[in-house]
Write a protein that holds these residues in place. Structure first.
Motif, PDB file in Angstrom:
ATOM      1  N   VAL A 183      45.711  29.283  37.384  1.00 47.77           N
ATOM      2  CA  VAL A 183      45.356  30.408  38.189  1.00 47.77           C
ATOM      3  C   VAL A 183      44.004  30.478  38.492  1.00 47.77           C
ATOM      4  O   VAL A 183      43.065  29.831  37.783  1.00 47.77           O
ATOM      5  N   LEU A 184      43.750  30.775  39.769  1.00 45.54           N
ATOM      6  CA  LEU A 184      42.041  30.751  39.986  1.00 45.54           C
ATOM      7  C   LEU A 184      41.596  32.178  40.185  1.00 45.54           C
ATOM      8  O   LEU A 184      42.337  33.293  40.561  1.00 45.54           O
ATOM      9  N   VAL A 185      40.484  32.781  39.281  1.00 45.75           N
ATOM     10  CA  VAL A 185      40.025  33.920  39.281  1.00 45.75           C
ATOM     11  C   VAL A 185      38.578  34.042  39.593  1.00 45.75           C
ATOM     12  O   VAL A 185      37.902  33.033  39.693  1.00 45.75           O
ATOM     13  N   PRO A 186      37.916  35.303  39.826  1.00 47.83           N
ATOM     14  CA  PRO A 186      36.600  35.259  39.876  1.00 47.83           C
ATOM     15  C   PRO A 186      35.815  34.830  38.904  1.00 47.83           C
ATOM     16  O   PRO A 186      36.148  34.889  37.550  1.00 47.83           O
ATOM     17  N   LEU A 187      34.541  34.424  39.087  1.00 45.71           N
ATOM     18  CA  LEU A 187      33.934  33.594  38.199  1.00 45.71           C
ATOM     19  C   LEU A 187      33.628  34.676  37.013  1.00 45.71           C
ATOM     20  O   LEU A 187      33.453  34.024  35.847  1.00 45.71           O
ATOM     21  N   ASP A 188      33.250  35.798  37.309  1.00 50.07           N
ATOM     22  CA  ASP A 188      32.922  36.693  36.006  1.00 50.07           C
ATOM     23  C   ASP A 188      34.352  37.192  35.535  1.00 50.07           C
ATOM     24  O   ASP A 188      34.045  38.316  34.485  1.00 50.07           O
ATOM     25  N   SER A 189      35.392  36.945  35.836  1.00 52.44           N
ATOM     26  CA  SER A 189      36.580  37.606  35.340  1.00 52.44           C
ATOM     27  C   SER A 189      36.677  37.065  33.905  1.00 52.44           C
ATOM     28  O   SER A 189      36.242  35.921  33.224  1.00 52.44           O
ATOM     29  N   THR A 190      37.146  37.853  33.009  1.00 54.41           N
ATOM     30  CA  THR A 190      37.433  37.504  31.530  1.00 54.41           C
ATOM     31  C   THR A 190      38.745  37.050  31.194  1.00 54.41           C
ATOM     32  O   THR A 190      39.166  36.680  30.004  1.00 54.41           O
ATOM     33  N   ALA A 191      39.501  37.030  32.216  1.00 50.47           N
ATOM     34  CA  ALA A 191      40.894  36.541  32.174  1.00 50.47           C
ATOM     35  C   ALA A 191      40.900  34.901  31.742  1.00 50.47           C
ATOM     36  O   ALA A 191      40.335  34.183  32.124  1.00 50.47           O
ATOM     37  N   THR A 192      41.709  34.616  30.650  1.00 48.72           N
ATOM     38  CA  THR A 192      41.928  33.062  30.278  1.00 48.72           C
ATOM     39  C   THR A 192      43.354  32.514  30.667  1.00 48.72           C
ATOM     40  O   THR A 192      43.568  31.326  30.503  1.00 48.72           O
ATOM     41  N   GLY A 193      44.188  33.232  31.357  1.00 52.52           N
ATOM     42  CA  GLY A 193      45.337  32.602  31.970  1.00 52.52           C
ATOM     43  C   GLY A 193      46.005  33.960  32.672  1.00 52.52           C
ATOM     44  O   GLY A 193      45.682  34.939  32.647  1.00 52.52           O
ATOM     45  N   ILE A 194      47.367  33.305  32.994  1.00 52.67           N
ATOM     46  CA  ILE A 194      48.174  34.332  33.903  1.00 52.67           C
ATOM     47  C   ILE A 194      48.600  35.459  32.912  1.00 52.67           C
ATOM     48  O   ILE A 194      48.754  36.562  33.593  1.00 52.67           O
ATOM     49  N   LYS A 239      41.424  41.124  48.600  1.00 51.48           N
ATOM     50  CA  LYS A 239      42.583  41.824  48.860  1.00 51.48           C
ATOM     51  C   LYS A 239      43.626  41.311  47.828  1.00 51.48           C
ATOM     52  O   LYS A 239      44.700  41.698  47.763  1.00 51.48           O
ATOM     53  N   VAL A 240      43.339  40.207  47.115  1.00 53.91           N
ATOM     54  CA  VAL A 240      44.025  40.008  45.828  1.00 53.91           C
ATOM     55  C   VAL A 240      43.036  39.405  44.852  1.00 53.91           C
ATOM     56  O   VAL A 240      41.760  39.347  45.093  1.00 53.91           O
ATOM     57  N   ASP A 241      43.424  39.691  43.636  1.00 54.28           N
ATOM     58  CA  ASP A 241      42.633  39.414  42.453  1.00 54.28           C
ATOM     59  C   ASP A 241      42.641  38.097  42.093  1.00 54.28           C
ATOM     60  O   ASP A 241      41.623  37.595  41.246  1.00 54.28           O
ATOM     61  N   ALA A 242      43.600  36.995  42.234  1.00 49.60           N
ATOM     62  CA  ALA A 242      43.619  35.838  41.933  1.00 49.60           C
ATOM     63  C   ALA A 242      44.477  35.094  42.719  1.00 49.60           C
ATOM     64  O   ALA A 242      45.586  35.600  43.505  1.00 49.60           O
ATOM     65  N   ILE A 243      44.669  33.759  42.593  1.00 48.40           N
ATOM     66  CA  ILE A 243      45.321  32.720  43.181  1.00 48.40           C
ATOM     67  C   ILE A 243      46.240  31.814  42.401  1.00 48.40           C
ATOM     68  O   ILE A 243      45.670  31.640  41.207  1.00 48.40           O
ATOM     69  N   THR A 244      47.604  31.789  42.335  1.00 49.85           N
ATOM     70  CA  THR A 244      47.984  30.571  41.472  1.00 49.85           C
ATOM     71  C   THR A 244      48.496  29.685  42.316  1.00 49.85           C
ATOM     72  O   THR A 244      48.848  29.639  43.452  1.00 49.85           O
ATOM     73  N   GLY A 245      48.568  28.318  41.756  1.00 47.61           N
ATOM     74  CA  GLY A 245      49.191  27.219  42.274  1.00 47.61           C
ATOM     75  C   GLY A 245      48.727  25.956  41.607  1.00 47.61           C
ATOM     76  O   GLY A 245      48.331  26.035  40.255  1.00 47.61           O
ATOM     77  N   ASP A 246      48.996  24.797  42.137  1.00 54.79           N
ATOM     78  CA  ASP A 246      48.850  23.552  41.125  1.00 54.79           C
ATOM     79  C   ASP A 246      47.472  23.410  40.903  1.00 54.79           C
ATOM     80  O   ASP A 246      46.674  23.823  41.811  1.00 54.79           O
ATOM     81  N   ASP A 247      47.251  22.717  39.785  1.00 50.59           N
ATOM     82  CA  ASP A 247      45.536  22.663  39.553  1.00 50.59           C
ATOM     83  C   ASP A 247      44.880  21.819  40.324  1.00 50.59           C
ATOM     84  O   ASP A 247      43.647  21.971  40.810  1.00 50.59           O
ATOM     85  N   THR A 248      45.656  20.986  41.141  1.00 50.66           N
ATOM     86  CA  THR A 248      44.957  20.126  42.243  1.00 50.66           C
ATOM     87  C   THR A 248      44.653  21.049  43.368  1.00 50.66           C
ATOM     88  O   THR A 248      43.441  20.793  43.923  1.00 50.66           O
ATOM     89  N   ILE A 249      45.311  21.815  43.635  1.00 47.12           N
ATOM     90  CA  ILE A 249      44.787  22.854  44.982  1.00 47.12           C
ATOM     91  C   ILE A 249      43.774  23.459  44.414  1.00 47.12           C
ATOM     92  O   ILE A 249      42.808  23.759  45.073  1.00 47.12           O
ATOM     93  N   LEU A 250      44.066  24.137  43.210  1.00 46.18           N
ATOM     94  CA  LEU A 250      43.198  25.015  42.698  1.00 46.18           C
ATOM     95  C   LEU A 250      41.523  24.576  42.605  1.00 46.18           C
ATOM     96  O   LEU A 250      40.678  25.083  42.698  1.00 46.18           O
ATOM     97  N   ALA A 251      41.700  23.342  42.147  1.00 47.19           N
ATOM     98  CA  ALA A 251      40.147  22.677  42.029  1.00 47.19           C
ATOM     99  C   ALA A 251      39.475  22.468  43.281  1.00 47.19           C
ATOM    100  O   ALA A 251      38.508  22.452  43.245  1.00 47.19           O
ATOM    101  N   GLY A 252      40.443  22.137  44.230  1.00 47.80           N
ATOM    102  CA  GLY A 252      39.580  22.073  45.619  1.00 47.80           C
ATOM    103  C   GLY A 252      39.033  23.554  45.991  1.00 47.80           C
ATOM    104  O   GLY A 252      38.019  23.287  46.537  1.00 47.80           O
ATOM    105  N   PHE A 253      39.711  24.551  45.750  1.00 48.21           N
ATOM    106  CA  PHE A 253      39.303  25.816  46.103  1.00 48.21           C
ATOM    107  C   PHE A 253      37.904  25.987  45.209  1.00 48.21           C
ATOM    108  O   PHE A 253      37.030  26.700  45.830  1.00 48.21           O
ATOM    109  N   ALA A 254      38.214  25.826  43.944  1.00 48.08           N
ATOM    110  CA  ALA A 254      36.807  26.053  43.011  1.00 48.08           C
ATOM    111  C   ALA A 254      35.779  25.168  43.615  1.00 48.08           C
ATOM    112  O   ALA A 254      34.395  25.677  43.412  1.00 48.08           O
TER     113      ALA A 254
END
Length: 329
Positions: A183-194, A239-254
């Motif tokens: 999952v991709l979350v905001p930089l200040d999020s305290t979430a450590t996973g889904i 409008k959404v709090d997080a994005i889920t997807g394959d780590d390859t895709i999320l690495a590109g978003f980050a």
């Protein structure tokens, strides 16, 4: 949208690194490519596909097993579908144009590039002696199966996970990349996973195993979008709090959004394969021979380091598993 690869120049190669930054600006602005209809010369008709023997059904223990290339790994270059591609003069491929690092359009050169594209270029080089014979069909995740079943493209390389259910409709090459859903979350999020996202709105593309897997987390509100890029726009708009997807895709978003981060352990195994129509087993064998060469001669590691180095040092390429046979249900 269909694009035929033009011959490259040294200048195009030199600006690719700068293009990654520019690509991020385009996505942050909410710009996405709109696919244009195209009807390339098919290698076979839908009627022929319906009449062809269905590939042996995969079980969940052998889902990455594909069709062996041939004696000593030889490419089957004389068979009908590979020959039809040669005569046409282009390899028609379904790809993403907005998945940074895997398959995205470079805003400076206009070329579509990434790890997935490198694998397709290797097939083009094997068939034509040049990587410049790719004809791109830009598709969404939800279109991947249909464009193969309808013989609108020869191959699909679009972060395409091999699953038992998909083997019932199409064929796959051997695994060429192993990913996992995070999952991709905001930089200040305290979430450590889904597991920390109860009550959160989590976006994923419609028609994918990614959004289906969110049903395993009843505390999460699944939000569908046409593409991962549209999920990123919703994320940046709040409008959404997080994005889920394959780590390859999320690495590109980050890499595009300095206010986002990828967290958590993978909640799935996602073996990527190149999709092929079910009735074109000779083409699958050919692609597998090419992938085996790419894994063995260092090109796979070079591509990984170029595009996915942010995920760490290049691992050993996934082992190619064979033994699948055609003709049984």
């Amino acid at each position: 949208m269909t694009t035929t690869r033009a011959p490259r120049t040294a200048t195009r190669r030199a600006v690719r690194t700068l293009a990654l930054v520019a690509a991020g600006v385009l996505v942050l602005a909410g710009c996405t490519a709109t696919p244009e209809p195209v009807v390339p010369e098919p290698s076979a008709t839908p009627e022929a596909a319906a009449a062809a023997p269905r590939a042996a059904a995969a079980t969940c223990s052998d889902l990455t097993a594909s069709y062996e290339p041939g004696p000593d790994g030889a490419k089957v270059s004389g068979k009908e579908h590979v020959q039809a591609i040669k005569e046409r003069g282009s390899l028609v491929v379904g790809v993403s144009a907005d998945t940074l690092l895997m398959g995205s359009r470079n805003p400076i050169t206009g070329e579509i590039e990434g790890f997935d594209i490198d694998m397709l270029e290797a097939v083009s080089t094997a068939i034509f002696g040049s990587p410049d014979h790719l004809q791109f069909r830009v598709i969404t995740s939800g279109q991947r199966l249909d464009v193969l079943k309808n013989h609108e493209v020869d191959l699909v390389a679009r972060a395409f996970s091999i699953t038992c259910e998909r083997w019932d409709e199409i064929a796959f090459s051997a695994e060429y990349f192993h990913s996992g859903q995070k999952v991709l979350v905001p930089l200040d999020s305290t979430a450590t996973g889904i597991d920390d996202l109860d009550g959160a709105r989590v976006c994923a593309p419609e028609g994918t195993t990614t959004i289906e897997r969110l049903a395993d987390f009843p505390g999460v509100e699944a939000v569908g979008a046409q593409t991962h890029t549209q999920c990123l726009v919703l994320f940046q708009q709040g409008k959404v709090d997080a994005i889920t997807g394959d780590d390859t895709i999320l690495a590109g978003f980050a890499a595009q959004d300095p206010y986002a981060k990828v967290v958590g352990d993978a909640i799935s195994d996602e073996p990527y394969g190149i999709g092929v129509a079910a009735d074109q087993v000779d083409l699958v064998r050919y692609v597998n021979a090419v992938l085996d060469e790419v894994k063995a001669d260092g090109r796979w590691a070079q591509s990984y380091e170029r595009w996915l180095g942010a995920l760490g040092d290049a691992p050993a390429p996934p082992e190619s598993l064979y033994g699948r046979t055609a003709g049984s249900s």
